[in-house]
Design an enzyme around this catalytic site. Structure first.
Site, short mmCIF file in Angstrom:
data_model
loop_
_atom_site.label_atom_id
_atom_site.label_comp_id
_atom_site.label_asym_id
_atom_site.label_seq_id
_atom_site.Cartn_x
_atom_site.Cartn_y
_atom_site.Cartn_z
N LYS A 52 1.21 -0.99 0.34
CA LYS A 52 0.25 0.14 0.25
C LYS A 52 0.91 1.64 0.06
CE LYS A 52 -3.71 -2.64 2.23
NZ LYS A 52 -4.03 -3.09 3.42
N GLN A 96 -5.27 -1.63 9.70
CA GLN A 96 -4.76 -3.03 9.15
C GLN A 96 -5.63 -4.68 10.12
OE1 GLN A 96 -3.90 -3.38 5.86
NE2 GLN A 96 -3.90 -5.53 5.97
N ASP A 119 -11.34 2.78 4.06
CA ASP A 119 -11.36 0.73 4.16
C ASP A 119 -12.92 0.68 3.52
OD1 ASP A 119 -9.62 -0.78 4.27
OD2 ASP A 119 -9.24 -0.56 6.46
N1 GUN Z 1 -7.05 -7.47 5.70
C1 GUN Z 1 -7.18 -8.05 5.09
N2 GUN Z 1 -7.93 -6.92 4.46
C2 GUN Z 1 -7.65 -6.03 4.91
C3 GUN Z 1 -8.46 -4.96 3.51
O1 GUN Z 1 -8.97 -4.48 2.91
N3 GUN Z 1 -8.05 -3.76 4.97
C4 GUN Z 1 -7.59 -3.72 6.48
N4 GUN Z 1 -7.75 -2.68 7.57
N5 GUN Z 1 -7.49 -4.97 6.49
C5 GUN Z 1 -7.23 -6.11 5.88
#
Ligand code: GUN
Length: 291
Positions: A52, A96, A119
């Site tokens: 990211k 996350q 998100d």
């Molecule tokens: N863990 C796995 N996929 C995601 C996501 O799209 N966002 C977040 N914050 N954590 C994750």
């Protein structure tokens, strides 16, 4: 069979966002700024967060990662969220997942200010999406919808079977596919661990979206000839022949299912890069609110 190339389509999406960043800069605005809170050192989470951050810098976004040890108290984590909520330099942020067991995901998610919740996990955003109102759509389902759109996959009147009912993927995916818009207008079935006759249901799918986190769970005998198959799985499977000791595989037995599918996403290079691109898109939407 046509490959749904998430790597290529995510590049298009990122190029469009990069052009928007350049326009913002030319008009005297600062670039979008995404922050990520990462608790502990889950190997997969670290990989995703690095990806990211890299994607942000490639298109001219600012990014910040805030690392906490796994022992962090829930109270301290909530304080960090409050700080980001109030920080005007941050347009959007994510926490996350997964989080350590002593921290309650729901409390954490509800603490994120909805207008910075890129998100799309906050109940306000999920609720608005369900009602078809303007909202942040969570990145994986959002990225899949974008992929279907850019390949002009027909969805109206199709039977879409979603395997998995998680809040992050299966749940919102089902809502998006039944929306009264394109992509959408599908007849949606959500199948999960308690579903009976799973194979028969999958065989009816014109569009099959696998998000159950089980390596190569969807086999050739579960897929109708000509179906569109979207593989959300990213599973680490032990493989001593690889340098890292593992390989990545999806929820679909790609080598056999690809012989029957009309369109299919590879793993890696399918849904994964689309998820990241869609997070960047959400961050741009958040950033535009201050222009
Ligand atoms: N863990 C796995 N996929 C995601 C996501 O799209 N966002 C977040 N914050 N954590 C994750």
């Amino acid at each position: 069979m046509m490959l749904l190339d998430g790597k290529e389509i995510s590049k298009q999406l990122k190029d469009e966002l990069k052009a928007e960043v350049n326009e913002m800069l030319a008009n005297g605005y600062r670039p979008p700024h995404l922050a990520v809170i990462l608790v502990g050192s889950n190997a997969a989470s670290e990989t995703y967060v690095n990806a990211k951050v890299k994607a942000c810098s490639a298109i001219g976004y600012e990014s910040s990662v805030i690392n906490f040890p796994p022992e962090i108290t829930q109270e301290m984590l909530l304080q960090a969220i409050d700080d980001l909520n109030e920080n005007e330099e941050i347009d959007g942020f994510i926490v996350q997942l997964p989080l350590p067991n002593h921290i309650d995901d729901k409390t954490v998610i509800e603490r994120v200010m909805p207008k910075k919740d890129v998100d799309g996990f906050h109940p306000i955003n999920v609720g608005k999406m369900a009602l078809g109102l303007d909202a942040f759509i969570s990145a994986t389902p959002g990225g899949i919808v974008e992929l279907l759109k850019r390949y002009e996959i027909e969805t109206e009147g199709k039977h879409c079977v979603v395997l998995g009912r998680s809040n992050i993927v299966g749940g919102p995916m089902a809502m998006l596919m039944r929306r009264n818009t394109y992509p959408g207008n599908s007849t949606v079935t959500v199948a999960h661990s308690r579903t009976k006759n799973l194979k028969q249901i999958c065989l009816q799918a014109d569009i099959l979206i696998a998000a159950i986190g089980k390596p190569e769970f969807v086999t050739e005998d579960m897929v109708k000839e000509g179906a569109v198959v979207i593989d959300v799985g990213i599973n680490r499977v032990d493989d001593p022949s690889r340098e890292k000791g593992y390989r990545l595989t999806g929820d679909v037995d790609f080598s056999n299912v690809s012989k029957k599918a009309s369109h299919i996403t590879p793993v890696p290079g399918g849904v994964g890069p689309m998820t990241i691109a869609y997070l960047l898109k959400n961050t741009m939407i958040a950033a535009r609110k201050r222009l």
